[in-house]
Design a protein around this motif. Structure first.
Motif, short mmCIF file in Angstrom:
data_model
loop_
_atom_site.label_atom_id
_atom_site.label_comp_id
_atom_site.label_asym_id
_atom_site.label_seq_id
_atom_site.Cartn_x
_atom_site.Cartn_y
_atom_site.Cartn_z
N SER A 198 38.48 -9.86 22.34
CA SER A 198 37.48 -9.44 23.33
C SER A 198 36.40 -8.58 22.69
CB SER A 198 38.15 -8.69 24.49
OG SER A 198 38.81 -7.54 24.01
N GLY A 199 36.77 -7.75 21.72
CA GLY A 199 35.76 -6.96 21.00
C GLY A 199 34.84 -7.85 20.18
N ASP A 200 35.41 -8.88 19.60
CA ASP A 200 34.62 -9.83 18.82
C ASP A 200 33.67 -10.59 19.76
OD1 ASP A 200 33.83 -11.13 16.45
OD2 ASP A 200 35.24 -12.76 16.80
N ALA A 201 34.16 -11.01 20.92
CA ALA A 201 33.32 -11.72 21.89
C ALA A 201 32.15 -10.85 22.33
CB ALA A 201 34.16 -12.14 23.10
N ARG A 202 32.43 -9.59 22.62
CA ARG A 202 31.37 -8.65 23.04
C ARG A 202 30.31 -8.51 21.96
NH1 ARG A 202 34.71 -5.82 25.39
NH2 ARG A 202 35.45 -4.60 23.65
N ALA A 203 30.74 -8.40 20.70
CA ALA A 203 29.80 -8.25 19.59
C ALA A 203 28.96 -9.52 19.40
CB ALA A 203 30.55 -7.92 18.30
N ARG A 204 29.58 -10.69 19.55
CA ARG A 204 28.85 -11.96 19.40
C ARG A 204 27.79 -12.11 20.49
NH1 ARG A 204 31.25 -15.59 15.90
NH2 ARG A 204 33.21 -14.83 15.06
N ILE A 205 28.15 -11.79 21.72
CA ILE A 205 27.18 -11.91 22.81
C ILE A 205 26.04 -10.94 22.60
CG2 ILE A 205 26.88 -11.48 25.28
CD1 ILE A 205 29.63 -12.90 25.64
N LYS A 206 26.34 -9.74 22.14
CA LYS A 206 25.27 -8.77 21.86
C LYS A 206 24.38 -9.26 20.72
CE LYS A 206 24.47 -3.95 20.71
NZ LYS A 206 25.08 -2.68 20.33
N ALA A 207 24.97 -9.86 19.68
CA ALA A 207 24.20 -10.30 18.52
C ALA A 207 23.35 -11.53 18.79
CB ALA A 207 25.14 -10.57 17.34
N TYR A 208 23.90 -12.54 19.46
CA TYR A 208 23.13 -13.77 19.67
C TYR A 208 23.54 -14.57 20.88
CZ TYR A 208 26.89 -15.01 16.36
OH TYR A 208 28.08 -15.12 15.69
N GLY A 209 23.94 -13.89 21.93
CA GLY A 209 24.30 -14.58 23.17
C GLY A 209 23.12 -14.74 24.11
N GLY A 210 23.29 -15.63 25.08
CA GLY A 210 22.29 -15.82 26.12
C GLY A 210 20.96 -16.35 25.64
N GLN A 211 20.97 -17.22 24.63
CA GLN A 211 19.71 -17.67 24.04
C GLN A 211 19.30 -19.09 24.44
OE1 GLN A 211 19.32 -16.93 19.87
NE2 GLN A 211 20.35 -14.98 19.99
N ASP A 212 20.04 -19.76 25.30
CA ASP A 212 19.70 -21.12 25.72
C ASP A 212 19.46 -22.03 24.52
OD1 ASP A 212 19.20 -23.19 27.51
OD2 ASP A 212 17.06 -22.77 27.53
N TRP A 213 20.44 -22.11 23.65
CA TRP A 213 20.31 -22.88 22.42
C TRP A 213 20.27 -24.38 22.67
CZ3 TRP A 213 24.10 -20.66 18.23
CH2 TRP A 213 23.84 -19.32 18.04
N ASN B 76 33.19 -24.10 6.88
CA ASN B 76 31.99 -23.30 7.14
C ASN B 76 31.09 -24.18 8.00
OD1 ASN B 76 32.62 -20.98 5.67
ND2 ASN B 76 32.00 -21.95 3.78
N VAL B 77 30.76 -23.71 9.16
CA VAL B 77 29.97 -24.49 10.11
C VAL B 77 28.65 -23.77 10.33
CG1 VAL B 77 29.88 -25.44 12.44
CG2 VAL B 77 32.06 -25.35 11.22
N GLU B 78 27.57 -24.47 10.04
CA GLU B 78 26.24 -23.91 10.29
C GLU B 78 25.78 -24.41 11.65
OE1 GLU B 78 21.98 -24.85 8.61
OE2 GLU B 78 23.18 -23.72 7.15
N VAL B 79 25.65 -23.48 12.58
CA VAL B 79 25.17 -23.79 13.92
C VAL B 79 23.67 -23.52 13.91
CG1 VAL B 79 25.39 -23.20 16.36
CG2 VAL B 79 27.38 -23.01 14.88
N SER B 80 22.88 -24.54 14.24
CA SER B 80 21.43 -24.35 14.20
C SER B 80 20.80 -25.03 15.40
CB SER B 80 20.85 -24.93 12.91
OG SER B 80 21.11 -26.31 12.82
N GLY B 81 19.60 -24.63 15.70
CA GLY B 81 18.86 -25.22 16.80
C GLY B 81 17.67 -24.36 17.14
N THR B 82 17.26 -24.44 18.39
CA THR B 82 16.15 -23.62 18.87
C THR B 82 16.62 -22.86 20.09
OG1 THR B 82 15.33 -25.48 20.18
CG2 THR B 82 14.38 -25.18 17.99
N ALA B 83 15.97 -21.75 20.37
CA ALA B 83 16.42 -20.92 21.48
C ALA B 83 15.23 -20.38 22.26
CB ALA B 83 17.25 -19.75 20.96
N GLY B 84 15.47 -20.21 23.56
CA GLY B 84 14.51 -19.56 24.41
C GLY B 84 13.27 -20.39 24.71
N ALA B 85 12.37 -19.81 25.50
CA ALA B 85 11.15 -20.50 25.93
C ALA B 85 10.24 -20.84 24.75
CB ALA B 85 10.40 -19.64 26.95
N LYS B 86 10.25 -20.00 23.73
CA LYS B 86 9.40 -20.26 22.56
C LYS B 86 10.06 -21.20 21.56
CE LYS B 86 6.91 -15.92 22.86
NZ LYS B 86 6.49 -14.72 22.15
N ARG B 87 11.30 -21.64 21.86
CA ARG B 87 12.05 -22.57 21.02
C ARG B 87 12.10 -22.10 19.57
NH1 ARG B 87 14.89 -24.12 24.60
NH2 ARG B 87 15.69 -25.86 23.45
#
Length: 137
Positions: A58-73, A88-99
């Protein structure tokens, strides 16, 4: 009769669970899809449930959401494996209204018939006898 059924199941690959204990990359894709969905929703409880194989999930989840959560990837991923059972998995894409571009590298292992994501550095203490997941050099 029960012994005969148990022997038949074991001979067919049932019984001991060994067939389901092998990593399936399509299943890893589903795990990553859920991971990104929980981040996008800033769903701390859902993310903690996904990461609960580690102490202080749960502490890890909280830190992940603070670092890069809620970005509409809009997400894609690529994976490499330098060690058996470790990706090793590279997660990539675009986020937010400015993509804007987003890129995060995660370490995922297959442990005890489930996917386990390495915790964010500094969030969960590493046991003193733990093996590192980074390649030497």
């Amino acid at each position: 009769m029960a012994v005969l059924c148990a022997v038949a199941l074991t001979a067919c690959g049932g019984g001991d669970g060994s067939a389901s204990a092998k990593p399936d990359l399509a299943d890893q894709d589903r795990f990553l899809h859920d991971y990104v969905r929980f981040l996008n929703r800033s769903d701390e409880d859902g993310l903690a449930g996904l990461l609960d194989a580690r102490p202080q999930g749960s502490g890890d989840a909280r830190a992940r959401i603070k670092a890069y959560g809620g970005q509409d990837w809009d997400v894609r991923w690529a994976r490499t494996s330098d060690f058996e059972g470790v990706w090793n998995v590279e997660v990539s894409g675009t986020a937010g209204a400015k993509r804007r571009p987003v890129r995060v590298t995660e370490t995922i292992t297959w442990e005890k018939a489930r996917w386990v994501m390495a915790p964010l550095p500094g969030v969960v203490p590493t046991p003193p006898d733990a093996a590192g997941t980074e390649p030497p050099g």
